[in-house]
Design an enzyme around this catalytic site. Structure first.
Site, PDB file in Angstrom:
ATOM      1  N   SER A 132       6.892   4.374   3.945  1.00  0.00           N
ATOM      2  CA  SER A 132       6.355   3.232   4.695  1.00  0.00           C
ATOM      3  C   SER A 132       5.331   3.776   5.667  1.00  0.00           C
ATOM      4  O   SER A 132       5.672   4.556   6.559  1.00  0.00           O
ATOM      5  CB  SER A 132       7.450   2.494   5.461  1.00  0.00           C
ATOM      6  OG  SER A 132       6.851   1.572   6.358  1.00  0.00           O
ATOM      7  N   ARG A 168      -3.073   0.879   2.795  1.00  0.00           N
ATOM      8  CA  ARG A 168      -3.680   1.070   1.465  1.00  0.00           C
ATOM      9  C   ARG A 168      -4.792   2.112   1.480  1.00  0.00           C
ATOM     10  O   ARG A 168      -5.143   2.661   0.433  1.00  0.00           O
ATOM     11  CB  ARG A 168      -4.204  -0.262   0.918  1.00  0.00           C
ATOM     12  CG  ARG A 168      -5.287  -0.905   1.748  1.00  0.00           C
ATOM     13  CD  ARG A 168      -5.542  -2.325   1.283  1.00  0.00           C
ATOM     14  NE  ARG A 168      -6.600  -3.011   1.997  1.00  0.00           N
ATOM     15  CZ  ARG A 168      -6.496  -3.525   3.220  1.00  0.00           C
ATOM     16  NH1 ARG A 168      -5.365  -3.432   3.883  1.00  0.00           N
ATOM     17  NH2 ARG A 168      -7.510  -4.153   3.786  1.00  0.00           N
ATOM     18  N   GLU A 190      -6.482  -7.616  -1.118  1.00  0.00           N
ATOM     19  CA  GLU A 190      -6.519  -7.272   0.306  1.00  0.00           C
ATOM     20  C   GLU A 190      -7.927  -6.994   0.832  1.00  0.00           C
ATOM     21  O   GLU A 190      -8.243  -7.357   1.952  1.00  0.00           O
ATOM     22  CB  GLU A 190      -5.591  -6.088   0.584  1.00  0.00           C
ATOM     23  CG  GLU A 190      -4.126  -6.454   0.354  1.00  0.00           C
ATOM     24  CD  GLU A 190      -3.178  -5.330   0.738  1.00  0.00           C
ATOM     25  OE1 GLU A 190      -3.163  -4.938   1.911  1.00  0.00           O
ATOM     26  OE2 GLU A 190      -2.463  -4.830  -0.149  1.00  0.00           O
ATOM     27  N   HIS A 210       1.691  -9.843 -27.316  1.00  0.00           N
ATOM     28  CA  HIS A 210       2.861 -10.536 -27.841  1.00  0.00           C
ATOM     29  C   HIS A 210       3.183 -11.803 -27.049  1.00  0.00           C
ATOM     30  O   HIS A 210       4.232 -12.399 -27.262  1.00  0.00           O
ATOM     31  CB  HIS A 210       4.068  -9.584 -27.839  1.00  0.00           C
ATOM     32  CG  HIS A 210       3.833  -8.362 -28.677  1.00  0.00           C
ATOM     33  ND1 HIS A 210       4.110  -8.306 -30.024  1.00  0.00           N
ATOM     34  CD2 HIS A 210       3.265  -7.166 -28.370  1.00  0.00           C
ATOM     35  CE1 HIS A 210       3.763  -7.116 -30.510  1.00  0.00           C
ATOM     36  NE2 HIS A 210       3.241  -6.405 -29.506  1.00  0.00           N
ATOM     37  N   GLY A 215       0.809  -1.217   0.000  1.00  0.00           N
ATOM     38  CA  GLY A 215       0.000   0.000   0.000  1.00  0.00           C
ATOM     39  C   GLY A 215       0.839   1.263   0.000  1.00  0.00           C
ATOM     40  O   GLY A 215       0.450   2.288  -0.560  1.00  0.00           O
ATOM     41  N   SER A 216       2.034   1.185   0.587  1.00  0.00           N
ATOM     42  CA  SER A 216       2.904   2.363   0.639  1.00  0.00           C
ATOM     43  C   SER A 216       3.716   2.544  -0.634  1.00  0.00           C
ATOM     44  O   SER A 216       4.203   3.640  -0.902  1.00  0.00           O
ATOM     45  CB  SER A 216       3.869   2.255   1.826  1.00  0.00           C
ATOM     46  OG  SER A 216       3.163   2.328   3.022  1.00  0.00           O
ATOM     47  N   THR A 258       8.531  -1.370   7.930  1.00  0.00           N
ATOM     48  CA  THR A 258       8.628  -2.408   6.896  1.00  0.00           C
ATOM     49  C   THR A 258      10.090  -2.693   6.576  1.00  0.00           C
ATOM     50  O   THR A 258      10.845  -1.777   6.235  1.00  0.00           O
ATOM     51  CB  THR A 258       7.838  -1.952   5.646  1.00  0.00           C
ATOM     52  OG1 THR A 258       6.475  -1.825   6.047  1.00  0.00           O
ATOM     53  CG2 THR A 258       7.942  -2.933   4.511  1.00  0.00           C
ATOM     54  N   LYS A 314       4.749 -11.014   8.534  1.00  0.00           N
ATOM     55  CA  LYS A 314       5.636 -10.037   9.195  1.00  0.00           C
ATOM     56  C   LYS A 314       6.080 -10.560  10.555  1.00  0.00           C
ATOM     57  O   LYS A 314       7.228 -10.374  10.963  1.00  0.00           O
ATOM     58  CB  LYS A 314       4.943  -8.675   9.307  1.00  0.00           C
ATOM     59  CG  LYS A 314       4.847  -7.956   7.965  1.00  0.00           C
ATOM     60  CD  LYS A 314       4.244  -6.555   8.067  1.00  0.00           C
ATOM     61  CE  LYS A 314       4.195  -5.887   6.707  1.00  0.00           C
ATOM     62  NZ  LYS A 314       3.618  -4.553   6.686  1.00  0.00           N
ATOM     63  N   SER A 349       3.634   2.347   8.122  1.00  0.00           N
ATOM     64  CA  SER A 349       3.902   1.991   9.529  1.00  0.00           C
ATOM     65  C   SER A 349       5.269   2.496   9.976  1.00  0.00           C
ATOM     66  O   SER A 349       5.499   2.733  11.150  1.00  0.00           O
ATOM     67  CB  SER A 349       3.872   0.466   9.690  1.00  0.00           C
ATOM     68  OG  SER A 349       4.918  -0.115   8.915  1.00  0.00           O
TER      69      SER A 349
HETATM   70  O1  PA5 Z   1      -1.756  -3.040   2.727  1.00  0.00           O
HETATM   71  C1  PA5 Z   1      -0.896  -3.443   3.503  1.00  0.00           C
HETATM   72  O2  PA5 Z   1      -1.107  -3.585   4.708  1.00  0.00           O
HETATM   73  C2  PA5 Z   1       0.462  -3.793   2.973  1.00  0.00           C
HETATM   74  O3  PA5 Z   1       0.477  -3.835   1.587  1.00  0.00           O
HETATM   75  C3  PA5 Z   1       1.499  -2.792   3.514  1.00  0.00           C
HETATM   76  O4  PA5 Z   1       1.304  -1.537   2.920  1.00  0.00           O
HETATM   77  C4  PA5 Z   1       2.898  -3.321   3.265  1.00  0.00           C
HETATM   78  O5  PA5 Z   1       3.069  -4.527   3.941  1.00  0.00           O
HETATM   79  C5  PA5 Z   1       3.983  -2.344   3.695  1.00  0.00           C
HETATM   80  O6  PA5 Z   1       3.763  -1.877   4.986  1.00  0.00           O
HETATM   81  P1  PA5 Z   1       3.874  -0.309   5.243  1.00  0.00           P
HETATM   82  O7  PA5 Z   1       2.865   0.310   4.346  1.00  0.00           O
HETATM   83  O8  PA5 Z   1       3.550  -0.110   6.676  1.00  0.00           O
HETATM   84  O9  PA5 Z   1       5.269   0.060   4.895  1.00  0.00           O
END
Ligand code: PA5
Length: 335
Positions: free
Chosen positions: A83, A135, A218, A234, A41-42, A88, A329, A85
């Site tokens: 990131s 996300r 997700e 192709h 998501g990040s 990551t 994780k 959080s």
């Molecule tokens: O949607 C999610 O929870 C993941 O795709 C996270 O975005 C990914 O694991 C990376 O973590 P972060 O966005 O905290 O860096």
């Protein structure tokens, strides 16, 4: 998740206000390229920015989705770490790699170790609000990146495009939540539930397909894959052989269309979709709306976000938690 998706237009405006305050050191401005590192998501904001700035003469934007950096990254590179959080491991590893190569670093996060390291090392830091699933915070991560890129001389029109997107998002939210489009999405969700989806987009709008795929995974806890024109013509189409017919009948093809696509791409959409009809299951088209490339990309993204939430509802799954990611994780953080 539905609440965050419904509130996304407000997040977009809030993110614009927060991003306005971001400053970039003068020393960063002479660099030739920008590397954006982030996962899931990040990482999405970087992919989207890369697509939007594909034709920008300022120089390349490279997106990095792993632990290390390309060999050419060095003191003349700007590296942005995103990131949500701040914890990551891939992104933290890239932070260390970028610092050891003396690259010009900046961070976008809501906290965690990344924020702590940035404060310790006096690295520019955009602190975004906490409390979201990563996300669902795309407005914050993406618009912070846009502002940094703009301060570095990329995309002079991006902020105007973000304003256009802000007002359009407010209108789309109404029809995607309650209007005719909401009813259409819900009927699609009922038809598509439990089926894998093939998302057909174009090479220079790949990020939009990627966002659809990730939201399918997700939010809807379902499978989706991205294929891009013209490249897929192709190779991929050969895989749609008759021996695959019994599988492909259970797949849905969604074509993400844009009126500004190259005329030959428009033609390829039609021909390739006709090929799918001979072997595959259902197929649908979603046309982007809006004027600027950013608004048009976000129209697809926001449509897909809502659809993934309706799919989760129809499938009876909780859209917000992502237990396999959390479990992975945890396993990786064991000593
Ligand atoms: O949607 C999610 O929870 C993941 O795709 C996270 O975005 C990914 O694991 C990376 O973590 P972060 O966005 O905290 O860096």
């Amino acid at each position: 998740m539905k609440g965050w998706v419904a509130a996304f237009p407000r997040q977009w405006r809030d993110a614009m206000m927060i991003a306005e305050a971001i400053q970039v050191p003068r020393a960063y401005q002479k660099t030739a390229h920008l590397v954006v590192a982030g996962m899931g998501g990040s990482g999405m904001g970087g992919d989207l920015l890369q697509d939007l700035l594909r034709h920008d003469p300022r120089g390349p934007i490279i997106v990095n989705h792993t632990y290390d950096l390309p060999g050419w990254v060095g003191s003349s590179s700007v590296v942005g770490l995103v990131s949500y959080s701040g914890d990551t491991e891939e992104t933290l590893a890239v932070y260390r790699a970028a610092r050891s190569r003396k690259a010009k670093v900046f961070c976008i996060t809501s906290g965690g170790r990344l924020a702590a390291m940035a404060a310790r090392d006096r690295v520019p830091l955009a602190l975004i609000p906490s409390g979201y699933p990563p996300r669902a915070a795309l407005g914050y991560t993406f618009l912070s990146l846009v502002k940094v890129a703009q301060r570095l001389g990329w995309g002079p029109s991006l902020w105007r495009d973000a304003k256009e997107t802000a007002s359009r998002l407010e209108r789309w939210a109404v029809s995607y939540e309650r209007g005719r489009t909401a009813r259409l999405m819900k009927s699609w969700a009922r038809r598509w539930a439990g089926q894998p989806v093939l998302i057909m987009t174009t090479e220079d709008r790949r990020s939009v397909g990627l966002r659809w795929k990730n939201q399918w995974n997700e939010n809807a806890k379902s499978l989706a894959y991205v294929v891009t024109l013209p490249e897929m013509d192709h190779n991929e189409v050969v895989g749609w052989g008759h021996s695959m017919r019994s599988h492909l009948r259970r797949w849905t093809l969604v074509c993400l269309r844009d009126r500004r696509d190259h005329s030959r791409i428009q033609m390829r959409f039609g021909i390739t979709r006709a090929m799918w009809r001979k072997v595959g299951g259902q197929s649908y088209e979603v046309w982007s709306e809006g004027q600027s490339p950013m608004a048009r990309a976000m129209s697809h993204i926001y449509f897909g976000d809502w659809l993934s939430v309706y799919l989760a509802e129809v499938g009876g799954v909780a859209a917000t938690p992502v237990p396999p990611i959390t479990w992975l994780k945890q396993q990786l953080s064991r000593p």
